[in-house]
Design a protein around this motif. Structure first.
Motif, PDB file in Angstrom:
ATOM      1  N   SER A 106       0.817  -1.211   0.000  1.00  0.00           N
ATOM      2  CA  SER A 106       0.000   0.000   0.000  1.00  0.00           C
ATOM      3  C   SER A 106       0.850   1.260   0.000  1.00  0.00           C
ATOM      4  CB  SER A 106      -0.948   0.008   1.201  1.00  0.00           C
ATOM      5  OG  SER A 106      -0.233   0.113   2.397  1.00  0.00           O
ATOM      6  N   LYS A 141      -5.635   0.199  -4.237  1.00  0.00           N
ATOM      7  CA  LYS A 141      -5.279  -1.010  -4.977  1.00  0.00           C
ATOM      8  C   LYS A 141      -4.868  -2.143  -4.041  1.00  0.00           C
ATOM      9  CE  LYS A 141      -3.827   1.315  -9.242  1.00  0.00           C
ATOM     10  NZ  LYS A 141      -2.678   1.638 -10.137  1.00  0.00           N
ATOM     11  N   ALA A 142      -4.136  -1.808  -2.989  1.00  0.00           N
ATOM     12  CA  ALA A 142      -3.710  -2.832  -2.035  1.00  0.00           C
ATOM     13  C   ALA A 142      -4.914  -3.422  -1.304  1.00  0.00           C
ATOM     14  CB  ALA A 142      -2.718  -2.240  -1.024  1.00  0.00           C
ATOM     15  N   PHE A 150      -6.799  -5.811  -3.766  1.00  0.00           N
ATOM     16  CA  PHE A 150      -6.050  -7.063  -3.912  1.00  0.00           C
ATOM     17  C   PHE A 150      -6.251  -7.962  -2.704  1.00  0.00           C
ATOM     18  CE2 PHE A 150      -2.305  -9.483  -2.694  1.00  0.00           C
ATOM     19  CZ  PHE A 150      -2.110 -10.294  -3.810  1.00  0.00           C
ATOM     20  N   SER A 151      -6.166  -7.391  -1.512  1.00  0.00           N
ATOM     21  CA  SER A 151      -6.262  -8.177  -0.281  1.00  0.00           C
ATOM     22  C   SER A 151      -7.638  -8.824  -0.121  1.00  0.00           C
ATOM     23  CB  SER A 151      -5.954  -7.294   0.933  1.00  0.00           C
ATOM     24  OG  SER A 151      -4.660  -6.736   0.837  1.00  0.00           O
ATOM     25  N   ALA A 192      -9.793  -9.642  -2.513  1.00  0.00           N
ATOM     26  CA  ALA A 192      -9.914 -10.729  -3.490  1.00  0.00           C
ATOM     27  C   ALA A 192      -9.121 -11.952  -3.049  1.00  0.00           C
ATOM     28  CB  ALA A 192      -9.446 -10.256  -4.864  1.00  0.00           C
ATOM     29  N   PHE A 193      -7.966 -11.722  -2.463  1.00  0.00           N
ATOM     30  CA  PHE A 193      -7.073 -12.817  -2.064  1.00  0.00           C
ATOM     31  C   PHE A 193      -7.686 -13.649  -0.945  1.00  0.00           C
ATOM     32  CE2 PHE A 193      -3.422 -14.915  -0.228  1.00  0.00           C
ATOM     33  CZ  PHE A 193      -2.586 -15.151  -1.309  1.00  0.00           C
ATOM     34  N   GLY A 246      -4.065 -13.050   3.415  1.00  0.00           N
ATOM     35  CA  GLY A 246      -4.955 -12.042   2.837  1.00  0.00           C
ATOM     36  C   GLY A 246      -5.706 -11.236   3.871  1.00  0.00           C
ATOM     37  N   SER A 263      -3.311  -8.651   5.451  1.00  0.00           N
ATOM     38  CA  SER A 263      -2.926  -7.654   4.452  1.00  0.00           C
ATOM     39  C   SER A 263      -4.010  -6.594   4.355  1.00  0.00           C
ATOM     40  CB  SER A 263      -2.717  -8.332   3.092  1.00  0.00           C
ATOM     41  OG  SER A 263      -2.425  -7.381   2.092  1.00  0.00           O
TER      42      SER A 263
END
Length: 458
Positions: free
Chosen positions: A90, A97-98, A101-102, A104-105, A132, A135
């Motif tokens: 991040s 964006k970070a 991503f987290s 979805a992960f 995830g 994060s």
């Protein structure tokens, strides 16, 4: 990685507007908080599902208490790396964006937990779910701190987490009914956690990048656009009103993780970092030693699987209540005083909890402890996220938060050893002592942060 000037022009330029700190709550703030609250809901649901599932795996897969400890430990190892990765990511690509991503992960691997055909793959998937989860948490706690007004950021942090934590008693009630229903009933619980993709879809349209991060990258025009959305009635002009760069500011070169770690352990931040590490380690380890193991310990202590599950499910209702109550006090006493008071109360009551044998007393005292533990946890989140300057805020927060997860990973293996060697009562005495240590260290060496501009604190 671009780094902010030593003075954050959005928040602390003498005689100029402190835009984000002075903003009034508007629809953009509330949309932002809805996304964060929903993300916390699925995050916490995934985090606590294993505590409800573990007794069923003991019964149907024939796994040992030690194996459960290994799964818990590996999950926290995943969280450890998730803290580091989320904090670093991040600071490099941005909070938005970070965060995406987290989400979805951890949603993907929650579903994979539910389809795991054997305990080996289950262990792998559970570890990556932990990666995830943390994060996302590290990104979210800083994201909220950077976006919301100074006078109320702690309150909104607590309210968003409290709203999200409504999922914990919900999943507890679902687990109580579904887990014992069939040998594969536990799999459904993980499928529910995987529906976090709903959050991903909403966040694509609703989330805006943190203006503080944009400014730290020199993207002033983009920062102005975002700030304007949070302050629609105010003309935002960063360059003219905030004088970038500020006189005396030093623009640094890209700072990697190693440079960030050197800075948080430098003489300037050494005492602050030491207090934060002690606080995060004691609160995190104590919290998860208590609640990650509660159903299993009650089952081992002599209660049936069904009794252990309903008792733990009732106690879990204290989680959102604790955070809603914390919202009323988190911005008082500079955040330091609430942490000290909460920690003393938790320490004393946890020691007493270890002596209880009557089910309704266990539920009653456990409920109060849950209220208090979740309260101090969310106040700690705000305290931690406020402590460092923008260019290392997420990296520093991620590293400090990960120390608690690292020790928790070890504690998950040690819990069965303590229980079998010293017994139920000593185990809860140790947990209580951790919170009393937090109260002492924070009370003597901690600083007050609530209501102050982030730049002033840093």
């Amino acid at each position: 990685m671009a780094v902010a000037a030593s003075v954050d022009p959005v928040v602390n330029t003498p005689g100029k507007r402190r835009y984000l700190d002075e903003a009034r709550m508007c629809m953009e703030h509330y949309k932002f908080l809805i996304i964060l609250a929903l993300a916390y809901a699925f995050d916490q649901m995934d985090l606590f599902t294993f505590s409800f599932v573990a007794p069923a795996l003991t019964k149907h897969w024939g796994v040992s208490m030690e194996w459960i400890g290994v799964v818990n430990s590996c999950t926290f190892v995943g969280m450890l790396f998730g803290c580091w990765f989320g904090g670093w990511l991040s600071d490099v690509i941005g909070r938005r964006k970070a965060f995406l991503f987290s989400v979805a992960f951890f949603s993907t691997f929650s579903v994979l937990n539910g389809v795991a055909p054997n305990k080996e793959l289950f262990l792998v998937f559970r570890t990556l779910t932990g990666f995830g989860i943390l994060s996302m948490v590290v990104v979210a706690m800083v994201y909220i701190t950077e976006i919301l007004p100074a006078a109320s950021r702690g309150k909104w942090q607590a309210i968003s987490l409290a709203t999200g934590l409504l999922s914990v008693p919900l999943i507890g009630q679902v687990a109580e009914r579904i887990v014992p229903s069939s040998p594969d009933g536990w799999r459904t619980i993980f499928f529910i956690g995987g529906t976090g993709f709903i959050i991903f879809a909403l966040a694509l349209g609703w989330l805006k990048e943190s203006p503080r991060w944009l400014i730290s990258k020199g993207r002033y025009a983009e920062a102005e656009v975002v700030i304007q959305r949070f302050m629609p009635d105010v003309k935002v002009d960063i360059k003219n009103e905030a004088s970038i760069p500020v006189e005396g500011a030093v623009v640094k070169k890209d700072a990697g993780t190693i440079v960030a770690l050197k800075e948080i352990f430098s003489q300037k931040y050494a005492r602050k970092t030491s207090v934060l590490i002690t606080m995060v380690c004691c609160i995190t380890v104590g919290y998860f030693m208590f609640f990650a193991w509660m159903p299993t310990l009650l089952n081992e202590f002599g209660f049936t699987l069904e009794d252990a599950l309903w008792m733990s499910a009732l106690v879990s209702f204290g989680s959102p209540i604790g955070n809603y109550l914390a919202a009323t006090v988190t911005d008082k006493g500079g955040r330091k005083i609430p942490i000290v008071i909460y920690s003393v109360l938790v320490g004393v009551m946890t020691i007493a909890f270890g002596t209880l044998k009557i089910p309704m007393l266990i539920v009653g005292i456990g409920f109060v402890i849950r209220v208090l533990m979740d309260g101090v946890f969310v106040v700690m989140w705000s305290y931690l996220a406020e402590s460092y300057p923008t260019h290392i805020r997420n990296s520093g927060t991620g590293f400090i938060y990960s120390t608690g997860r690292l020790l928790t990973a070890g504690a998950m293996i040690v819990v069965p050893m303590i229980y079998k060697s010293f017994g139920y009562t000593i185990l809860f005495f140790i947990i209580g002592a951790m919170f009393l240590l937090t109260a002492v260290v924070t009370g003597i060496w901690g600083e007050k942060t609530a209501g102050r501009s982030l730049d002033e604190i840093a």
